[in-house]
Design a protein around this motif. Structure first.
Motif, PDB file in Angstrom:
ATOM      1  N   LEU A 126       0.835  -1.089   0.040  1.00  0.00           N
ATOM      2  CA  LEU A 126      -0.065  -0.026   0.015  1.00  0.00           C
ATOM      3  C   LEU A 126       0.922   1.191   0.156  1.00  0.00           C
ATOM      4  O   LEU A 126       1.967   1.348   0.807  1.00  0.00           O
ATOM      5  CB  LEU A 126      -0.772  -0.062   1.335  1.00  0.00           C
ATOM      6  CG  LEU A 126      -1.640   1.224   1.591  1.00  0.00           C
ATOM      7  CD1 LEU A 126      -2.643   1.685   0.521  1.00  0.00           C
ATOM      8  CD2 LEU A 126      -2.256   1.086   2.969  1.00  0.00           C
ATOM      9  N   LEU A 127       0.367   2.295  -0.683  1.00  0.00           N
ATOM     10  CA  LEU A 127       1.057   3.493  -0.996  1.00  0.00           C
ATOM     11  C   LEU A 127       0.233   4.641  -0.803  1.00  0.00           C
ATOM     12  O   LEU A 127      -0.758   4.593  -1.500  1.00  0.00           O
ATOM     13  CB  LEU A 127       1.896   3.566  -2.190  1.00  0.00           C
ATOM     14  CG  LEU A 127       2.270   5.019  -2.460  1.00  0.00           C
ATOM     15  CD1 LEU A 127       3.646   5.307  -1.449  1.00  0.00           C
ATOM     16  CD2 LEU A 127       3.173   5.110  -3.833  1.00  0.00           C
ATOM     17  N   VAL A 128       0.076   5.404   0.233  1.00  0.00           N
ATOM     18  CA  VAL A 128      -0.677   6.524   0.616  1.00  0.00           C
ATOM     19  C   VAL A 128      -0.169   7.629   0.296  1.00  0.00           C
ATOM     20  O   VAL A 128       0.869   8.225   1.161  1.00  0.00           O
ATOM     21  CB  VAL A 128      -1.234   6.340   1.904  1.00  0.00           C
ATOM     22  CG1 VAL A 128      -2.362   7.455   2.015  1.00  0.00           C
ATOM     23  CG2 VAL A 128      -2.085   5.163   2.382  1.00  0.00           C
ATOM     24  N   ASN A 129      -0.429   8.410  -0.755  1.00  0.00           N
ATOM     25  CA  ASN A 129       0.040   9.848  -1.212  1.00  0.00           C
ATOM     26  C   ASN A 129      -0.463  10.695  -0.323  1.00  0.00           C
ATOM     27  O   ASN A 129      -1.711  11.312  -1.122  1.00  0.00           O
ATOM     28  CB  ASN A 129       0.413  10.012  -2.496  1.00  0.00           C
ATOM     29  CG  ASN A 129       1.375   9.101  -3.068  1.00  0.00           C
ATOM     30  OD1 ASN A 129       2.245   8.680  -2.799  1.00  0.00           O
ATOM     31  ND2 ASN A 129       1.209   8.751  -4.583  1.00  0.00           N
ATOM     32  N   ASP A 184      -1.907  -7.772  -3.926  1.00  0.00           N
ATOM     33  CA  ASP A 184      -3.252  -6.802  -3.994  1.00  0.00           C
ATOM     34  C   ASP A 184      -2.908  -5.267  -3.457  1.00  0.00           C
ATOM     35  O   ASP A 184      -3.643  -4.808  -3.097  1.00  0.00           O
ATOM     36  CB  ASP A 184      -4.442  -7.345  -3.389  1.00  0.00           C
ATOM     37  CG  ASP A 184      -4.725  -8.623  -3.602  1.00  0.00           C
ATOM     38  OD1 ASP A 184      -4.669  -9.194  -4.745  1.00  0.00           O
ATOM     39  OD2 ASP A 184      -5.088  -9.445  -2.522  1.00  0.00           O
ATOM     40  N   ALA A 185      -1.719  -4.937  -4.348  1.00  0.00           N
ATOM     41  CA  ALA A 185      -1.310  -3.467  -4.117  1.00  0.00           C
ATOM     42  C   ALA A 185      -2.243  -2.266  -4.578  1.00  0.00           C
ATOM     43  O   ALA A 185      -2.845  -2.437  -5.385  1.00  0.00           O
ATOM     44  CB  ALA A 185       0.043  -3.522  -4.581  1.00  0.00           C
ATOM     45  N   ARG A 186      -2.104  -1.479  -3.481  1.00  0.00           N
ATOM     46  CA  ARG A 186      -3.064  -0.127  -3.984  1.00  0.00           C
ATOM     47  C   ARG A 186      -2.248   0.925  -3.695  1.00  0.00           C
ATOM     48  O   ARG A 186      -1.506   1.246  -2.903  1.00  0.00           O
ATOM     49  CB  ARG A 186      -4.423  -0.178  -2.744  1.00  0.00           C
ATOM     50  CG  ARG A 186      -5.029  -1.473  -2.953  1.00  0.00           C
ATOM     51  CD  ARG A 186      -6.090  -1.324  -1.758  1.00  0.00           C
ATOM     52  NE  ARG A 186      -6.974  -2.462  -1.558  1.00  0.00           N
ATOM     53  CZ  ARG A 186      -8.092  -2.539  -0.970  1.00  0.00           C
ATOM     54  NH1 ARG A 186      -8.766  -1.708  -0.652  1.00  0.00           N
ATOM     55  NH2 ARG A 186      -8.721  -3.646  -0.850  1.00  0.00           N
ATOM     56  N   ILE A 187      -2.557   1.997  -4.542  1.00  0.00           N
ATOM     57  CA  ILE A 187      -2.205   3.480  -4.375  1.00  0.00           C
ATOM     58  C   ILE A 187      -3.056   4.228  -3.999  1.00  0.00           C
ATOM     59  O   ILE A 187      -4.335   4.266  -4.801  1.00  0.00           O
ATOM     60  CB  ILE A 187      -1.273   3.720  -5.596  1.00  0.00           C
ATOM     61  CG1 ILE A 187      -0.248   2.772  -6.181  1.00  0.00           C
ATOM     62  CG2 ILE A 187      -0.715   5.509  -5.442  1.00  0.00           C
ATOM     63  CD1 ILE A 187       0.434   3.240  -7.215  1.00  0.00           C
ATOM     64  N   VAL A 188      -3.201   5.097  -2.967  1.00  0.00           N
ATOM     65  CA  VAL A 188      -4.180   5.960  -2.633  1.00  0.00           C
ATOM     66  C   VAL A 188      -3.655   7.562  -2.739  1.00  0.00           C
ATOM     67  O   VAL A 188      -2.689   7.800  -1.926  1.00  0.00           O
ATOM     68  CB  VAL A 188      -4.711   5.728  -1.093  1.00  0.00           C
ATOM     69  CG1 VAL A 188      -5.821   6.909  -1.009  1.00  0.00           C
ATOM     70  CG2 VAL A 188      -5.303   4.144  -1.099  1.00  0.00           C
TER      71      VAL A 188
END
Length: 281
Positions: A82-85, A128-132
């Motif tokens: 997970l990457l939360v920008n 199941d990687a996510r970028i937010v």
């Protein structure tokens, strides 16, 4: 089972801090990417043994700093889930970074662009990687010209901020398209107007608007709700290229849906960061 690993930018205050604390409670180990080591240390103390945490020092207004941060992350981690920008700012006056980029655009978009695109391999190795991307409803007020983003002829606190938040959505959409085959999702959100220290250094019309809106503001806990929803909700496992408000899909501005603008922004961003990418073998 291995705990999922999340990297969050701007985790030491406001909705970023709430997001970090909640992700720790929900079983994530955390990479805290921030400028202030003291605040990061205090956050790590608050998280305690709920999660493994590491601090990566980074000033998103400096591409050299982002490059060093990427190198540190890659040397210590083989995957990212997970990457939360989340980090962002609103300037009260025009200012250029050492890279010759208007500061709001540099921090809110360009620094995140380099960080995100350099971490794609780690995200591809995640599950199941996510970028937010934390954007804003302020993107509706953008006057978006790609030739005015780096060196604007005229500075306006609100317009400059709005342009950077529109860039967040366009970047998110372009990533969604490019990363679909890798199984990485990318979505953007509006957190709402939040009662935090964000934009506390603004002046003029922006300051008046902030003051008048304060009584109607969300708490930081409410403001972090949509970020956490996009980061953790099982129902969004394969949802990508969307914009959310109050944890619900919402249609952004017409400009935010433009594939032409998304492509132009990507090309501009690549040109700005090209000297900070590692040399290809």
């Amino acid at each position: 089972m291995q705990k999922p690993i999340a990297l969050i930018t701007g985790p030491t205050s406001g909705i970023g801090k709430v997001t970090a604390l909640e992700l720790a409670k929900r079983g994530f180990n955390l990479i805290l990417l921030a400028r202030n080591a003291k605040k990061a240390d205090e956050l790590q103390m608050e998280i305690g043994d709920q999660a493994e945490t590491s601090f990566v020092e980074c000033d998103l207004s400096s591409l050299e700093s982002v490059k060093r941060a990427v190198e540190q992350v890659k040397s210590n981690y083989s995957r990212l889930d997970l990457l939360v920008n989340n980090a962002g700012l609103m300037m009260s006056h025009g200012e250029m970074t050492q890279d010759g980029i208007e500061t709001t655009f540099a921090v809110n978009h360009v620094g995140h662009f380099l960080l995100t695109t350099e971490l794609i391999d780690l995200l591809a190795a995640g599950k199941d990687a996510r970028i937010v991307h934390v954007s804003s409803g302020a993107h509706q007020m953008a006057k978006f010209r790609t030739d005015q983003l780096v060196h604007p002829e005229k500075f306006s606190t609100i317009t400059t901020y709005a342009n950077s938040k529109l860039a967040n959505i366009l970047f998110s959409n372009e990533l969604a398209e490019r990363l679909q085959a890798k199984g990485i999702t990318s979505n953007a959100l509006h957190p709402g107007f939040v009662a935090s220290s964000f934009a506390s250094n603004t002046s003029g019309l922006a300051n008046i608007i902030m003051f008048l809106a304060k009584p109607f503001a969300k708490s930081v806990q409410e403001g972090a709700r949509t970020s956490l929803y996009l980061a953790t909700s099982p129902e969004l496992l394969t949802v990508t290229g969307k914009y959310f408000d109050d944890a619900k899909p919402k249609t952004p501005s017409k400009e935010a849906q433009s594939e032409v603008l998304a492509t132009k922004l990507w090309e501009l961003s690549e040109e700005l960061v090209k000297d900070y990418r590692p040399a290809k073998a």
